[in-house]
Design a protein around this motif. Structure first.
Motif, PDB file in Angstrom:
ATOM      1  N   LEU A 111       0.867  -1.189   0.000  1.00  0.00           N
ATOM      2  CA  LEU A 111       0.000   0.000   0.000  1.00  0.00           C
ATOM      3  C   LEU A 111       0.895   1.227   0.000  1.00  0.00           C
ATOM      4  N   PRO A 112       0.427   2.351  -0.569  1.00  0.00           N
ATOM      5  CA  PRO A 112       1.192   3.584  -0.375  1.00  0.00           C
ATOM      6  C   PRO A 112       1.134   3.926   1.121  1.00  0.00           C
ATOM      7  N   LYS A 113       2.245   4.427   1.671  1.00  0.00           N
ATOM      8  CA  LYS A 113       2.234   4.766   3.095  1.00  0.00           C
ATOM      9  C   LYS A 113       1.160   5.820   3.353  1.00  0.00           C
ATOM     10  N   VAL A 132       2.581  14.954  -1.590  1.00  0.00           N
ATOM     11  CA  VAL A 132       1.702  13.964  -0.957  1.00  0.00           C
ATOM     12  C   VAL A 132       0.317  14.048  -1.583  1.00  0.00           C
ATOM     13  N   VAL A 133      -0.425  12.972  -1.427  1.00  0.00           N
ATOM     14  CA  VAL A 133      -1.798  12.948  -1.929  1.00  0.00           C
ATOM     15  C   VAL A 133      -2.723  13.001  -0.723  1.00  0.00           C
ATOM     16  N   ILE A 134      -3.709  13.888  -0.792  1.00  0.00           N
ATOM     17  CA  ILE A 134      -4.673  14.037   0.300  1.00  0.00           C
ATOM     18  C   ILE A 134      -6.031  13.619  -0.245  1.00  0.00           C
ATOM     19  N   LYS A 135      -6.685  12.703   0.468  1.00  0.00           N
ATOM     20  CA  LYS A 135      -7.959  12.161  -0.041  1.00  0.00           C
ATOM     21  C   LYS A 135      -9.065  12.262   0.981  1.00  0.00           C
ATOM     22  N   LEU A 136     -10.189  12.725   0.519  1.00  0.00           N
ATOM     23  CA  LEU A 136     -11.386  12.677   1.350  1.00  0.00           C
ATOM     24  C   LEU A 136     -11.747  11.215   1.550  1.00  0.00           C
ATOM     25  N   GLU A 157     -14.467   9.854   2.027  1.00  0.00           N
ATOM     26  CA  GLU A 157     -15.720   9.454   1.383  1.00  0.00           C
ATOM     27  C   GLU A 157     -15.746   9.700  -0.122  1.00  0.00           C
ATOM     28  N   GLY A 158     -14.626  10.120  -0.700  1.00  0.00           N
ATOM     29  CA  GLY A 158     -14.639  10.495  -2.119  1.00  0.00           C
ATOM     30  C   GLY A 158     -14.713   9.300  -3.062  1.00  0.00           C
ATOM     31  N   THR A 159     -15.205   9.545  -4.294  1.00  0.00           N
ATOM     32  CA  THR A 159     -15.130   8.526  -5.346  1.00  0.00           C
ATOM     33  C   THR A 159     -14.900   9.220  -6.678  1.00  0.00           C
ATOM     34  N   GLN A 160     -14.534   8.436  -7.653  1.00  0.00           N
ATOM     35  CA  GLN A 160     -14.344   8.892  -9.034  1.00  0.00           C
ATOM     36  C   GLN A 160     -13.321  10.011  -9.137  1.00  0.00           C
ATOM     37  N   GLY A 161     -12.365  10.007  -8.221  1.00  0.00           N
ATOM     38  CA  GLY A 161     -11.283  10.976  -8.306  1.00  0.00           C
ATOM     39  C   GLY A 161     -11.593  12.326  -7.692  1.00  0.00           C
ATOM     40  N   LEU A 162     -12.879  12.555  -7.357  1.00  0.00           N
ATOM     41  CA  LEU A 162     -13.227  13.831  -6.719  1.00  0.00           C
ATOM     42  C   LEU A 162     -12.772  13.756  -5.267  1.00  0.00           C
ATOM     43  N   GLY A 163     -12.182  14.820  -4.779  1.00  0.00           N
ATOM     44  CA  GLY A 163     -11.716  14.795  -3.395  1.00  0.00           C
ATOM     45  C   GLY A 163     -10.349  14.158  -3.261  1.00  0.00           C
ATOM     46  N   GLN A 220      -1.330  10.493   1.987  1.00  0.00           N
ATOM     47  CA  GLN A 220      -0.625   9.346   1.417  1.00  0.00           C
ATOM     48  C   GLN A 220       0.625   9.788   0.669  1.00  0.00           C
ATOM     49  N   GLU A 221       1.648   8.959   0.714  1.00  0.00           N
ATOM     50  CA  GLU A 221       2.833   9.263  -0.097  1.00  0.00           C
ATOM     51  C   GLU A 221       2.413   9.250  -1.569  1.00  0.00           C
ATOM     52  N   PHE A 222       3.019  10.121  -2.363  1.00  0.00           N
ATOM     53  CA  PHE A 222       2.695  10.195  -3.787  1.00  0.00           C
ATOM     54  C   PHE A 222       3.618   9.243  -4.533  1.00  0.00           C
ATOM     55  N   SER A 251      -0.928   6.814 -14.040  1.00  0.00           N
ATOM     56  CA  SER A 251      -1.708   5.650 -14.462  1.00  0.00           C
ATOM     57  C   SER A 251      -1.921   4.711 -13.276  1.00  0.00           C
ATOM     58  N   ASP A 252      -2.921   3.873 -13.386  1.00  0.00           N
ATOM     59  CA  ASP A 252      -3.077   2.796 -12.408  1.00  0.00           C
ATOM     60  C   ASP A 252      -3.618   1.584 -13.146  1.00  0.00           C
ATOM     61  N   ILE A 253      -3.672   0.461 -12.449  1.00  0.00           N
ATOM     62  CA  ILE A 253      -4.223  -0.723 -13.097  1.00  0.00           C
ATOM     63  C   ILE A 253      -5.418  -1.224 -12.302  1.00  0.00           C
ATOM     64  N   GLU A 287      -2.628  15.291 -15.661  1.00  0.00           N
ATOM     65  CA  GLU A 287      -3.531  14.850 -14.591  1.00  0.00           C
ATOM     66  C   GLU A 287      -2.944  13.617 -13.915  1.00  0.00           C
ATOM     67  N   PHE A 288      -2.805  13.656 -12.582  1.00  0.00           N
ATOM     68  CA  PHE A 288      -2.238  12.480 -11.903  1.00  0.00           C
ATOM     69  C   PHE A 288      -3.292  11.437 -11.592  1.00  0.00           C
ATOM     70  N   ARG A 289      -4.574  11.823 -11.715  1.00  0.00           N
ATOM     71  CA  ARG A 289      -5.645  10.862 -11.425  1.00  0.00           C
ATOM     72  C   ARG A 289      -6.064  10.152 -12.711  1.00  0.00           C
ATOM     73  N   SER A 290      -6.096   8.848 -12.664  1.00  0.00           N
ATOM     74  CA  SER A 290      -6.356   8.086 -13.889  1.00  0.00           C
ATOM     75  C   SER A 290      -7.832   7.731 -14.071  1.00  0.00           C
ATOM     76  N   ASN A 291      -8.693   8.202 -13.162  1.00  0.00           N
ATOM     77  CA  ASN A 291     -10.121   7.845 -13.236  1.00  0.00           C
ATOM     78  C   ASN A 291     -10.708   8.143 -14.623  1.00  0.00           C
ATOM     79  N   LEU A 292     -11.483   7.189 -15.140  1.00  0.00           N
ATOM     80  CA  LEU A 292     -12.128   7.392 -16.441  1.00  0.00           C
ATOM     81  C   LEU A 292     -13.103   8.573 -16.358  1.00  0.00           C
TER      82      LEU A 292
HETATM   83  P1  ADP Z   1     -11.185   7.532  -5.907  1.00  0.00           P
HETATM   84  O1  ADP Z   1     -11.898   6.649  -4.964  1.00  0.00           O
HETATM   85  O2  ADP Z   1     -11.757   8.905  -5.938  1.00  0.00           O
HETATM   86  O3  ADP Z   1     -11.052   6.904  -7.277  1.00  0.00           O
HETATM   87  P2  ADP Z   1      -8.356   6.913  -5.600  1.00  0.00           P
HETATM   88  O4  ADP Z   1      -7.689   6.645  -4.315  1.00  0.00           O
HETATM   89  O5  ADP Z   1      -8.618   5.738  -6.459  1.00  0.00           O
HETATM   90  O6  ADP Z   1      -9.717   7.715  -5.307  1.00  0.00           O
HETATM   91  O7  ADP Z   1      -7.492   7.978  -6.399  1.00  0.00           O
HETATM   92  C1  ADP Z   1      -7.840   8.442  -7.700  1.00  0.00           C
HETATM   93  C2  ADP Z   1      -6.645   8.341  -8.666  1.00  0.00           C
HETATM   94  O8  ADP Z   1      -5.588   9.189  -8.228  1.00  0.00           O
HETATM   95  C3  ADP Z   1      -6.045   6.956  -8.738  1.00  0.00           C
HETATM   96  O9  ADP Z   1      -6.704   6.154  -9.695  1.00  0.00           O
HETATM   97  C4  ADP Z   1      -4.586   7.240  -9.131  1.00  0.00           C
HETATM   98  O10 ADP Z   1      -4.461   7.407 -10.533  1.00  0.00           O
HETATM   99  C5  ADP Z   1      -4.319   8.590  -8.435  1.00  0.00           C
HETATM  100  N1  ADP Z   1      -3.671   8.368  -7.127  1.00  0.00           N
HETATM  101  C6  ADP Z   1      -4.327   8.158  -5.968  1.00  0.00           C
HETATM  102  N2  ADP Z   1      -3.474   7.999  -4.930  1.00  0.00           N
HETATM  103  C7  ADP Z   1      -2.223   8.115  -5.451  1.00  0.00           C
HETATM  104  C8  ADP Z   1      -0.911   8.056  -4.884  1.00  0.00           C
HETATM  105  N3  ADP Z   1      -0.726   7.834  -3.579  1.00  0.00           N
HETATM  106  N4  ADP Z   1       0.152   8.199  -5.720  1.00  0.00           N
HETATM  107  C9  ADP Z   1      -0.046   8.423  -7.053  1.00  0.00           C
HETATM  108  N5  ADP Z   1      -1.263   8.504  -7.632  1.00  0.00           N
HETATM  109  C10 ADP Z   1      -2.357   8.352  -6.854  1.00  0.00           C
END
Ligand code: ADP
Ligand code: MG
Length: 290
Positions: free
Chosen positions: A114-116, A138-142, A144-150, A177-179, A186-188, A209-214
């Motif tokens: 997992l990312p730290k 660093v990455v900061i996430k809500l 309760e977020g989904t689809q990349g929002l938050g 989270q660590e970035f 991209s993600d898989i 864009e660092f978020r890969s969400n469709l």
């Molecule tokens: P969501 O539930 O909104 O989809 P995610 O945790 O899946 O939230 O994050 C959305 C996208 O952001 C991921 O698909 C990825 O591409 C990018 N991302 C999220 N966390 C990291 C991270 N720690 N390092 C690099 N990219 C990240």
């Protein structure tokens, strides 16, 4: 068999595909909007009223519960379980997977990458939080977020601290989270059904864009998973107790790191990217269990 798909909209791609795949196998497919169900709870006779009628003789349910209706949706799934109806996703597992923090705790205990990540109770020591995941970016996430929002990327310590303080001020719970920069936007996603990866795709965020969400403009393509990635996805689905799971991972220098595990993964992106009939895999899984 009579199979209920719990979905708020019969026109959604995933819902339509499941209906199609079930009917092809000769099943009676019924789309039920869980938000319009009434649960009848009485001694030894649990029931569900839908559009004025009792839902009965149901053999299985396939939950497609959106994040915004987790509470009521899981109550409906639980009611079906009380009625001894097989659910393709257990209500317990659904609740577990919807809580990002709890999921990460379970995955970490299982020894999965997992990312730290740090989670605090609105701590004022924002400097220490940022430091504890290795400092910016660093990455900061809500939570309760989904689809990349938050999901926010803070490129400097100062930016990170301000963002965390802002969320804290709004009493919005976040994880820090660590970035993972080597993922390069991209993600898989591995789509797991009943202990087998039935399809996998790589998603690439749009330029800059660092978020890969469709949903955020990313694009998907077919990918062959490494053995390590496949095993990671299977173990993640197993420890969370999910019969159907979309396991999202980042490809890092140290192997796959799990971002999140989705319990109602969409079929559109994965079927398009892989050319596979994933809906049929889900119907076959249900058939094996009823
Ligand atoms: P969501 O539930 O909104 O989809 P995610 O945790 O899946 O939230 O994050 C959305 C996208 O952001 C991921 O698909 C990825 O591409 C990018 N991302 C999220 N966390 C990291 C991270 N720690 N390092 C690099 N990219 C990240
Ligand atoms: Mg995601």
């Amino acid at each position: 068999m009579k199979i209920v798909i719990l979905s708020r909209d019969q026109h959604l791609y995933s819902t339509k595909r499941l209906v199609e795949a079930g009917e092809k196998k000769g099943h009676e497919m019924l789309v039920v909007d869980h938000s319009k169900c009434d649960l009848v709870i009485e001694k030894k006779k649990p029931g569900i009223i839908y559009k004025g009628h009792m839902l009965d003789n149901v053999d299985a349910v396939i939950p497609r519960i959106g994040a915004s209706v987790t509470f009521f949706g899981t109550a409906v799934v639980r009611q079906f379980e009380m009625m001894k109806v097989f659910s393709a996703i257990e209500s317990q597992a659904l609740v577990r997977s919807r809580d990002k923090l709890r999921s990460l705790q379970i995955l970490s205990r299982a020894g999965l990458g997992l990312p730290k990540t740090v989670f605090t109770n609105y701590s004022r020591n924002v400097k220490d939080i940022v430091k504890s995941v290795g400092g910016a970016p660093v990455v900061i996430k809500l939570l309760e977020g989904t689809q990349g929002l938050g999901v926010v990327l803070a490129e400097t310590d100062n930016a990170a601290e301000s963002v965390i303080e802002a969320f804290n001020g709004l009493k919005a719970r976040v994880i820090v989270q660590e970035f993972i920069s080597e993922a390069k936007g991209s993600d898989i996603r591995a789509f797991v059904v009943d202990g087998v990866v039935v399809g996998a795709m790589k998603r690439q965020g749009k330029k800059g864009e660092f978020r890969s969400n469709l949903h955020r403009g990313g694009t998907a393509s077919f990918i062959e998973l490494t053995e390590e990635e496949e095993n990671t996805a299977l173990k993640a689905a197993r420890v969370l107790g999910l019969g159907i799971a979309g396991v999202d991972m980042l490809q890092s220098k140290h192997g796959p790191l799990i971002l999140e595990v989705n319990s109602s993964p969409g079929l559109e992106g994965i079927e398009a990217a892989t050319g596979k009939d994933i809906a049929n895999n889900i119907i076959r899984y249900v058939e094996r269990n009823v």
